[in-house]
Write an enzyme that holds these catalytic residues in place. Structure first.
Site, PDB file in Angstrom:
ATOM      1  N   GLY A 296      27.444  49.269  52.474  1.00 47.59           N
ATOM      2  CA  GLY A 296      27.269  48.470  51.255  1.00 47.59           C
ATOM      3  C   GLY A 296      28.202  47.278  51.170  1.00 47.59           C
TER       4      GLY A 296
ATOM      5  N   HIS B 134      38.321  44.186  52.465  1.00 47.34           N
ATOM      6  CA  HIS B 134      38.926  44.388  51.147  1.00 47.34           C
ATOM      7  C   HIS B 134      38.926  45.867  50.823  1.00 47.34           C
ATOM      8  CE1 HIS B 134      34.649  43.378  50.796  1.00 47.34           C
ATOM      9  NE2 HIS B 134      34.593  44.273  49.826  1.00 47.34           N
TER      10      HIS B 134
HETATM   11  P1  AMP Z   1      31.757  44.894  48.865  1.00 48.94           P
HETATM   12  O1  AMP Z   1      30.385  45.276  48.379  1.00 48.94           O
HETATM   13  O2  AMP Z   1      32.586  46.082  49.280  1.00 48.94           O
HETATM   14  O3  AMP Z   1      31.705  43.813  49.925  1.00 48.94           O
HETATM   15  O4  AMP Z   1      32.505  44.328  47.599  1.00 48.94           O
HETATM   16  C1  AMP Z   1      32.642  42.970  47.332  1.00 48.94           C
HETATM   17  C2  AMP Z   1      33.271  42.886  45.972  1.00 48.94           C
HETATM   18  O5  AMP Z   1      33.738  41.571  45.779  1.00 48.94           O
HETATM   19  C3  AMP Z   1      32.321  43.227  44.822  1.00 48.94           C
HETATM   20  O6  AMP Z   1      32.846  44.313  44.059  1.00 48.94           O
HETATM   21  C4  AMP Z   1      32.273  41.920  44.022  1.00 48.94           C
HETATM   22  O7  AMP Z   1      32.170  42.130  42.630  1.00 48.94           O
HETATM   23  C5  AMP Z   1      33.591  41.271  44.416  1.00 48.94           C
HETATM   24  N1  AMP Z   1      33.630  39.810  44.275  1.00 48.94           N
HETATM   25  C6  AMP Z   1      32.702  38.930  44.718  1.00 48.94           C
HETATM   26  N2  AMP Z   1      33.078  37.675  44.394  1.00 48.94           N
HETATM   27  C7  AMP Z   1      34.255  37.775  43.735  1.00 48.94           C
HETATM   28  C8  AMP Z   1      35.136  36.839  43.123  1.00 48.94           C
HETATM   29  N3  AMP Z   1      34.875  35.518  43.139  1.00 48.94           N
HETATM   30  N4  AMP Z   1      36.265  37.292  42.528  1.00 48.94           N
HETATM   31  C9  AMP Z   1      36.526  38.620  42.490  1.00 48.94           C
HETATM   32  N5  AMP Z   1      35.735  39.568  43.054  1.00 48.94           N
HETATM   33  C10 AMP Z   1      34.606  39.152  43.655  1.00 48.94           C
END
Ligand code: AMP
Ligand code: ZN
Length: 112
Positions: free
Chosen positions: A91, A98
């Site tokens: 996912g 991160h």
């Molecule tokens: P993943 O699905 O593990 O790749 O999670 C990516 C995460 O990044 C998601 O929870 C998003 O809500 C978060 N995300 C995307 N863009 C931003 C942003 N500009 N600032 C903070 N979080 C973000």
């Protein structure tokens, strides 16, 4: 400058809601929180996925930073979850490593 969103945050070009920063990692609040506390901890260097992470010191620093931030957010008594989503089946949507810290409510298992 690479086109990577989280590299732009690490470089200070885009400013997230930062909760912690040092020379190796940056932690900020998720823009679409899935729990009362939802923080992302990223390496400042570009590592696309957990599958590409080969720096043990950095891996340890990401984890220990997450545990410390969880304590500072008041999550250690009731607990919390840390997650690395890896690639498509995991996912992963942002291809810059991160570590999610999720807490402040009861989380369920197994995940969907
Ligand atoms: P993943 O699905 O593990 O790749 O999670 C990516 C995460 O990044 C998601 O929870 C998003 O809500 C978060 N995300 C995307 N863009 C931003 C942003 N500009 N600032 C903070 N979080 C973000
Ligand atoms: Zn990046």
């Amino acid at each position: 400058m690479t086109d990577c969103l989280f590299c732009k945050m690490a470089a200070g070009v885009i400013k997230p809601d930062t909760v912690y920063e040092d020379n190796k990692v940056l932690a900020f609040r998720d823009i679409n929180p899935q729990a009362p506390v939802h923080i992302l901890v990223i390496p400042k260097t570009h590592v696309a996925t957990l599958d590409e992470l080969d720096d043990a010191e950095l891996a340890g620093h990401l984890l220990l930073t997450a545990a410390r931030l969880a304590r500072e957010e008041g999550l250690s008594e009731n607990g919390y979850r840390t997650v690395f989503n890896c690639k498509r089946h995991g996912g992963q949507e942002v291809y810059h490593l991160h570590l999610h810290i999720l807490g402040g409510r009861q989380l369920h298992w197994p995940p969907g």
